[in-house]
Design a protein around this motif. Sequence first.
Motif, PDB file in Angstrom:
ATOM      1  N   ASP A   1      -8.351 -23.013   4.336  1.00  9.55           N
ATOM      2  CA  ASP A   1      -9.411 -22.015   4.268  1.00  9.55           C
ATOM      3  C   ASP A   1      -9.911 -21.883   2.833  1.00  9.55           C
ATOM      4  OD1 ASP A   1      -9.023 -21.139   7.063  1.00  9.55           O
ATOM      5  OD2 ASP A   1      -7.101 -20.400   6.307  1.00  9.55           O
ATOM      6  N   TRP A   2     -11.197 -21.576   2.699  1.00 10.80           N
ATOM      7  CA  TRP A   2     -11.838 -21.439   1.394  1.00 10.80           C
ATOM      8  C   TRP A   2     -11.666 -19.985   0.924  1.00 10.80           C
ATOM      9  CZ3 TRP A   2     -13.700 -25.482  -1.371  1.00 10.80           C
ATOM     10  CH2 TRP A   2     -14.471 -25.200  -2.512  1.00 10.80           C
ATOM     11  N   GLU A   3     -10.426 -19.641   0.571  1.00 14.50           N
ATOM     12  CA  GLU A   3     -10.152 -18.264   0.159  1.00 14.50           C
ATOM     13  C   GLU A   3      -9.043 -18.242  -0.894  1.00 14.50           C
ATOM     14  OE1 GLU A   3      -8.550 -15.664   3.173  1.00 14.50           O
ATOM     15  OE2 GLU A   3      -6.925 -17.032   3.689  1.00 14.50           O
ATOM     16  N   SER A   4      -9.101 -17.206  -1.726  1.00 14.72           N
ATOM     17  CA  SER A   4      -8.028 -16.909  -2.671  1.00 14.72           C
ATOM     18  C   SER A   4      -7.437 -15.575  -2.228  1.00 14.72           C
ATOM     19  CB  SER A   4      -8.584 -16.804  -4.090  1.00 14.72           C
ATOM     20  OG  SER A   4      -7.600 -16.312  -4.981  1.00 14.72           O
ATOM     21  N   THR A   5      -6.134 -15.528  -1.988  1.00 17.01           N
ATOM     22  CA  THR A   5      -5.589 -14.331  -1.346  1.00 17.01           C
ATOM     23  C   THR A   5      -4.160 -14.035  -1.795  1.00 17.01           C
ATOM     24  OG1 THR A   5      -5.280 -13.294   0.827  1.00 17.01           O
ATOM     25  CG2 THR A   5      -4.716 -15.622   0.662  1.00 17.01           C
ATOM     26  N   PHE A   6      -3.777 -12.766  -1.722  1.00 18.77           N
ATOM     27  CA  PHE A   6      -2.386 -12.358  -1.862  1.00 18.77           C
ATOM     28  C   PHE A   6      -2.181 -11.097  -1.027  1.00 18.77           C
ATOM     29  CE2 PHE A   6      -4.554 -10.191  -5.323  1.00 18.77           C
ATOM     30  CZ  PHE A   6      -3.977  -8.933  -5.378  1.00 18.77           C
ATOM     31  N   PHE A   7      -0.919 -10.740  -0.796  1.00 22.47           N
ATOM     32  CA  PHE A   7      -0.608  -9.669   0.146  1.00 22.47           C
ATOM     33  C   PHE A   7       0.189  -8.564  -0.529  1.00 22.47           C
ATOM     34  CE2 PHE A   7       1.528  -7.618   3.729  1.00 22.47           C
ATOM     35  CZ  PHE A   7       0.474  -7.497   4.633  1.00 22.47           C
ATOM     36  N   LEU A   8      -0.241  -7.330  -0.313  1.00 24.22           N
ATOM     37  CA  LEU A   8       0.471  -6.153  -0.788  1.00 24.22           C
ATOM     38  C   LEU A   8       1.141  -5.464   0.398  1.00 24.22           C
ATOM     39  CD1 LEU A   8      -2.291  -4.613  -3.111  1.00 24.22           C
ATOM     40  CD2 LEU A   8      -0.318  -5.974  -3.825  1.00 24.22           C
ATOM     41  N   ARG A   9       2.432  -5.247   0.304  1.00 26.04           N
ATOM     42  CA  ARG A   9       3.149  -4.515   1.349  1.00 26.04           C
ATOM     43  C   ARG A   9       3.280  -3.053   0.939  1.00 26.04           C
ATOM     44  NH1 ARG A   9       7.688  -7.072   1.035  1.00 26.04           N
ATOM     45  NH2 ARG A   9       8.805  -5.479  -0.147  1.00 26.04           N
ATOM     46  N   HIS A  10       2.992  -2.146   1.884  1.00 23.44           N
ATOM     47  CA  HIS A  10       3.107  -0.709   1.617  1.00 23.44           C
ATOM     48  C   HIS A  10       4.274  -0.078   2.387  1.00 23.44           C
ATOM     49  CE1 HIS A  10      -0.768  -1.502  -0.092  1.00 23.44           C
ATOM     50  NE2 HIS A  10      -1.331  -1.679   1.084  1.00 23.44           N
ATOM     51  N   LEU A  11       4.419  -0.438   3.645  1.00 22.26           N
ATOM     52  CA  LEU A  11       5.508   0.064   4.499  1.00 22.26           C
ATOM     53  C   LEU A  11       6.212  -1.109   5.162  1.00 22.26           C
ATOM     54  CD1 LEU A  11       3.759   3.048   6.392  1.00 22.26           C
ATOM     55  CD2 LEU A  11       5.396   3.213   4.497  1.00 22.26           C
ATOM     56  N   PRO A  12       7.530  -1.046   5.316  1.00 20.16           N
ATOM     57  CA  PRO A  12       8.376   0.117   5.030  1.00 20.16           C
ATOM     58  C   PRO A  12       8.681   0.360   3.552  1.00 20.16           C
ATOM     59  CG  PRO A  12       9.704  -1.689   5.884  1.00 20.16           C
ATOM     60  CD  PRO A  12       8.281  -2.130   5.999  1.00 20.16           C
ATOM     61  N   VAL A  13       8.585  -0.674   2.724  1.00 26.05           N
ATOM     62  CA  VAL A  13       8.844  -0.525   1.288  1.00 26.05           C
ATOM     63  C   VAL A  13       7.745  -1.254   0.524  1.00 26.05           C
ATOM     64  CG1 VAL A  13      10.468  -0.949  -0.595  1.00 26.05           C
ATOM     65  CG2 VAL A  13      11.344  -0.448   1.693  1.00 26.05           C
ATOM     66  N   SER A  14       7.160  -0.590  -0.451  1.00 27.10           N
ATOM     67  CA  SER A  14       6.078  -1.184  -1.227  1.00 27.10           C
ATOM     68  C   SER A  14       6.585  -2.302  -2.138  1.00 27.10           C
ATOM     69  CB  SER A  14       5.392  -0.114  -2.087  1.00 27.10           C
ATOM     70  OG  SER A  14       4.449  -0.701  -2.966  1.00 27.10           O
TER      71      SER A  14
ATOM     72  N   ILE B   1       4.215  -3.488  -4.487  1.00 29.75           N
ATOM     73  CA  ILE B   1       3.103  -3.595  -5.435  1.00 29.75           C
ATOM     74  C   ILE B   1       3.595  -3.694  -6.880  1.00 29.75           C
ATOM     75  CG2 ILE B   1       2.729  -1.099  -5.748  1.00 29.75           C
ATOM     76  CD1 ILE B   1      -0.319  -1.764  -5.617  1.00 29.75           C
ATOM     77  N   SER B   2       4.769  -3.141  -7.170  1.00 29.53           N
ATOM     78  CA  SER B   2       5.285  -3.226  -8.541  1.00 29.53           C
ATOM     79  C   SER B   2       5.847  -4.610  -8.847  1.00 29.53           C
ATOM     80  CB  SER B   2       6.379  -2.175  -8.758  1.00 29.53           C
ATOM     81  OG  SER B   2       7.485  -2.407  -7.908  1.00 29.53           O
ATOM     82  N   GLU B   3       6.066  -5.424  -7.798  1.00 29.70           N
ATOM     83  CA  GLU B   3       6.668  -6.744  -7.978  1.00 29.70           C
ATOM     84  C   GLU B   3       5.634  -7.858  -8.091  1.00 29.70           C
ATOM     85  OE1 GLU B   3       9.112  -7.150  -4.540  1.00 29.70           O
ATOM     86  OE2 GLU B   3      10.070  -5.187  -4.824  1.00 29.70           O
ATOM     87  N   ILE B   4       4.385  -7.577  -7.732  1.00 33.73           N
ATOM     88  CA  ILE B   4       3.354  -8.614  -7.745  1.00 33.73           C
ATOM     89  C   ILE B   4       2.914  -8.867  -9.179  1.00 33.73           C
ATOM     90  CG2 ILE B   4       1.073  -9.298  -6.888  1.00 33.73           C
ATOM     91  CD1 ILE B   4       3.108  -9.032  -4.684  1.00 33.73           C
ATOM     92  N   PRO B   5       2.958 -10.108  -9.645  1.00 34.90           N
ATOM     93  CA  PRO B   5       2.554 -10.390 -11.028  1.00 34.90           C
ATOM     94  C   PRO B   5       1.042 -10.271 -11.218  1.00 34.90           C
ATOM     95  CG  PRO B   5       3.032 -12.430  -9.869  1.00 34.90           C
ATOM     96  CD  PRO B   5       3.420 -11.314  -8.931  1.00 34.90           C
ATOM     97  N   ASP B   6       0.623 -10.164 -12.443  1.00 32.53           N
ATOM     98  CA  ASP B   6      -0.792 -10.188 -12.831  1.00 32.53           C
ATOM     99  C   ASP B   6      -1.581  -8.982 -12.329  1.00 32.53           C
ATOM    100  OD1 ASP B   6      -0.379 -12.676 -14.075  1.00 32.53           O
ATOM    101  OD2 ASP B   6      -0.782 -13.747 -12.210  1.00 32.53           O
ATOM    102  N   LEU B   7      -0.898  -7.872 -12.072  1.00 31.24           N
ATOM    103  CA  LEU B   7      -1.581  -6.635 -11.708  1.00 31.24           C
ATOM    104  C   LEU B   7      -1.328  -5.613 -12.810  1.00 31.24           C
ATOM    105  CD1 LEU B   7      -0.592  -6.287  -7.916  1.00 31.24           C
ATOM    106  CD2 LEU B   7      -2.520  -7.550  -8.918  1.00 31.24           C
ATOM    107  N   ASP B   8      -2.391  -5.049 -13.368  1.00 31.19           N
ATOM    108  CA  ASP B   8      -2.193  -4.059 -14.429  1.00 31.19           C
ATOM    109  C   ASP B   8      -2.014  -2.659 -13.823  1.00 31.19           C
ATOM    110  OD1 ASP B   8      -4.767  -3.099 -13.802  1.00 31.19           O
ATOM    111  OD2 ASP B   8      -5.708  -4.293 -15.373  1.00 31.19           O
TER     112      ASP B   8
END
Length: 318
Positions: free
Chosen positions: A84-97, A99-106
């Motif tokens: 697919d012609w896409e750039s993507t990544f996934f953020l999990r919110h539940l049951p446990v987030s 977001i603090s583990e994903i690199p390159d996010l300020d």
Amino acid sequence: MDSFPVIDMEKLLGRERGAAMEILRDACEKWGFFEILNHGISHDLMDEVEKVNKEQYNKCREQKFNEFANKALENADSEIDHLDWESTFFLRHLPVSNISEIPDLDDQYRKAMKEFAAAIEKLAERLLDLLGENLELEKGYLKKAFSNGSKGPTFGTKVSSYPPCPRPDLVKGLRAHTDAGGIILLFQDDQVSGLQFLKDGEWLDVPPMRHAIVVNLGDQLEVITNGKYKGVVHRVVAQTDGNRMSIASFYNPGSDAVIFPAPAPVEKEAEEKKEVYPRFVFEDYMKLYVGHKFQAKEPRFEAMKAMEAVATHPIATS
């Protein structure tokens, strides 16, 4: 053909509630896709989420995608059906987030997306209650159906960019599929189109609309409603101009939730149509889906029926 369904959620609070609920019912039964306005998520927050996501792509993902794109189209002279012609990544919110583990996010990005996820989760649960009301189910039934295991619902966000494609005749932004889960809430680019869904054998555009949320129904709601509501096939068509932003949040059953058709009156209507869906554990369905996402959903349901039959009537081995 009727126009694409758009629901003003403010009308659910006043004298026009009945008419708005009827539009919602028709959208779920005949379309599987609709857009909502005045949904309670602030426009300022949506603007901030759009800003930080576009900045994050430009800063952290654009170069990597361009390297992928050059290799993908190198020497290609026929349709590419395996990517697919896409750039993507996934953020999990539940049951446990995560977001603090994903690199390159300020910090600005994390703050905006946490606030947005909380608002989308609340909106998803409100929509499930409205769907349940139209189905004449007891209040809270659909949320409970997603949470009947030990872990509660699962909830996450797929963050995607669909950059300009020089050969949209050779590659899709995202290949045609149905969504495996429950209810999907999409904040999409209002300047660059590309999302389409299949209705009555025809591909239709989901119209970009400023500050709207696009809603579509997944396979699990098809099962729970015994086919009254359908998970609809959709795709993203690559565009030659513009970088389309897509922030799709999936409110799904818990991994160990047992999914099965709801009781009457939905069941009664489904019996008249002779459509009976299987009972299964959501995680088992997801294991099957991962390898068959871009194939028809009906064989997945049949496989679940076969698993149910074996569990109910095990074959004697001695």
